[in-house]
Write a protein that holds these residues in place. Structure first.
Motif, PDB file in Angstrom:
ATOM      1  N   VAL A  95     -10.209  -0.762   1.379  1.00 29.80           N
ATOM      2  CA  VAL A  95     -10.637  -0.005   1.721  1.00 29.80           C
ATOM      3  C   VAL A  95     -11.399   0.195  -0.059  1.00 29.80           C
ATOM      4  O   VAL A  95     -12.869   0.423   0.388  1.00 29.80           O
ATOM      5  N   ASP A 122      -2.151  -4.663  14.622  1.00 32.17           N
ATOM      6  CA  ASP A 122      -3.827  -4.564  14.260  1.00 32.17           C
ATOM      7  C   ASP A 122      -4.049  -5.698  13.718  1.00 32.17           C
ATOM      8  O   ASP A 122      -4.950  -6.586  13.457  1.00 32.17           O
ATOM      9  N   GLU A 153     -14.323  -5.215   9.251  1.00 27.07           N
ATOM     10  CA  GLU A 153     -13.563  -4.715  10.437  1.00 27.07           C
ATOM     11  C   GLU A 153     -12.338  -4.612   9.951  1.00 27.07           C
ATOM     12  O   GLU A 153     -11.235  -3.251  10.235  1.00 27.07           O
ATOM     13  N   VAL A 156     -11.849  -0.926   7.535  1.00 33.76           N
ATOM     14  CA  VAL A 156     -11.895   0.313   9.177  1.00 33.76           C
ATOM     15  C   VAL A 156     -10.381   0.847   9.124  1.00 33.76           C
ATOM     16  O   VAL A 156     -10.410   1.655   9.049  1.00 33.76           O
ATOM     17  N   MET A 157      -9.816  -0.391   9.776  1.00 32.03           N
ATOM     18  CA  MET A 157      -8.088  -0.621  10.455  1.00 32.03           C
ATOM     19  C   MET A 157      -7.584   0.143   9.172  1.00 32.03           C
ATOM     20  O   MET A 157      -6.812   0.699   8.660  1.00 32.03           O
ATOM     21  N   GLN A 159      -8.857   1.591   6.707  1.00 35.09           N
ATOM     22  CA  GLN A 159      -9.106   3.667   6.458  1.00 35.09           C
ATOM     23  C   GLN A 159      -8.621   4.204   7.187  1.00 35.09           C
ATOM     24  O   GLN A 159      -7.509   5.503   6.678  1.00 35.09           O
ATOM     25  N   LYS A 160      -8.365   3.675   8.865  1.00 34.01           N
ATOM     26  CA  LYS A 160      -7.703   4.071   9.459  1.00 34.01           C
ATOM     27  C   LYS A 160      -5.561   4.216   9.396  1.00 34.01           C
ATOM     28  O   LYS A 160      -6.135   5.776   9.690  1.00 34.01           O
ATOM     29  N   TRP A 161      -5.151   3.503   9.108  1.00 32.63           N
ATOM     30  CA  TRP A 161      -3.924   3.088   8.250  1.00 32.63           C
ATOM     31  C   TRP A 161      -3.529   4.004   7.660  1.00 32.63           C
ATOM     32  O   TRP A 161      -2.186   5.527   7.175  1.00 32.63           O
ATOM     33  N   TYR A 163      -5.342   6.763   6.862  1.00 33.53           N
ATOM     34  CA  TYR A 163      -5.425   8.309   6.901  1.00 33.53           C
ATOM     35  C   TYR A 163      -4.229   8.333   7.913  1.00 33.53           C
ATOM     36  O   TYR A 163      -3.933  10.294   7.486  1.00 33.53           O
ATOM     37  N   GLU A 164      -4.002   7.733   9.119  1.00 33.59           N
ATOM     38  CA  GLU A 164      -2.932   8.394   9.597  1.00 33.59           C
ATOM     39  C   GLU A 164      -1.182   8.232   8.847  1.00 33.59           C
ATOM     40  O   GLU A 164      -0.266   8.951   9.675  1.00 33.59           O
ATOM     41  N   ASN A 165      -0.889   7.643   7.907  1.00 32.29           N
ATOM     42  CA  ASN A 165       0.152   7.716   7.145  1.00 32.29           C
ATOM     43  C   ASN A 165      -0.424   7.894   5.598  1.00 32.29           C
ATOM     44  O   ASN A 165       0.400   7.771   4.513  1.00 32.29           O
TER      45      ASN A 165
END
Length: 165
Positions: A95, A122, A153, A156-157, A159-161, A163-165
């Protein structure tokens, strides 16, 4: 122990996985100890830990690290927590745009060893696409991805992981 910032929290969790030496960058233990001192934590045990020179020998540093962890009431991570701590550490680097491709590759090594599903399929797929793009410059799996935008890309993935974990 109150954690000063998110990066330091992630590094602390990473250090708490020290019994999984295969992936731990032992040299970060000195950096962590120095950061503890800079954050206002002072003790003989922390100063002793901060005095190691790189490259640090894992067997030599272990009793000093254990003394600091005990003093700060920190416990080491179990295998599952260790895996997530390693993933957080490397994705935090991703990130921050720090060797994005190299840090994602390190995650693949961790996944193979721990063999646990942590919802990163992913991201792993993108690593293989990235490899293909470097060799062939063609991508048959993800529309619109090319060498110019795949790193973003992946970030971004990541950052998403995080945020979710």
């Amino acid at each position: 122990m109150e954690i000063v910032n998110r990066d330091f929290e992630i590094l602390t969790d990473y250090i708490l996985t020290f019994h999984f030496y295969k992936y731990l960058n032992i040299d970060l233990i000195e950096d962590w100890a120095i950061e503890l001192i800079n954050s206002g934590y002072e003790s003989e045990a922390i100063y002793n830990l901060a005095c190691f020179y790189k490259p640090i020998d894992s067997d030599e540093v272990q009793p000093y690290l254990e003394a600091v962890l005990s003093e700060l009431n920190l416990t080491t991570k179990n295998k599952e927590e260790s895996q997530k701590s390693h993933i957080r550490y490397f994705l935090n680097k991703v990130v921050k745009h720090d060797d994005v491709r190299g840090n994602v590759k390190r995650l693949l090594d961790i996944d193979y060893d721990f063999n646990t599903d942590v919802g990163m399929v992913d991201l792993y797929s993108l690593q293989y696409v990235w490899d293909d793009l470097i060799v062939d410059r063609d991508n048959w799996y993800y529309r619109g991805l090319n060498l110019d935008n795949i790193e973003q890309e992946v970030i971004v993935m990541a950052q998403k992981w995080l945020y979710e974990n």
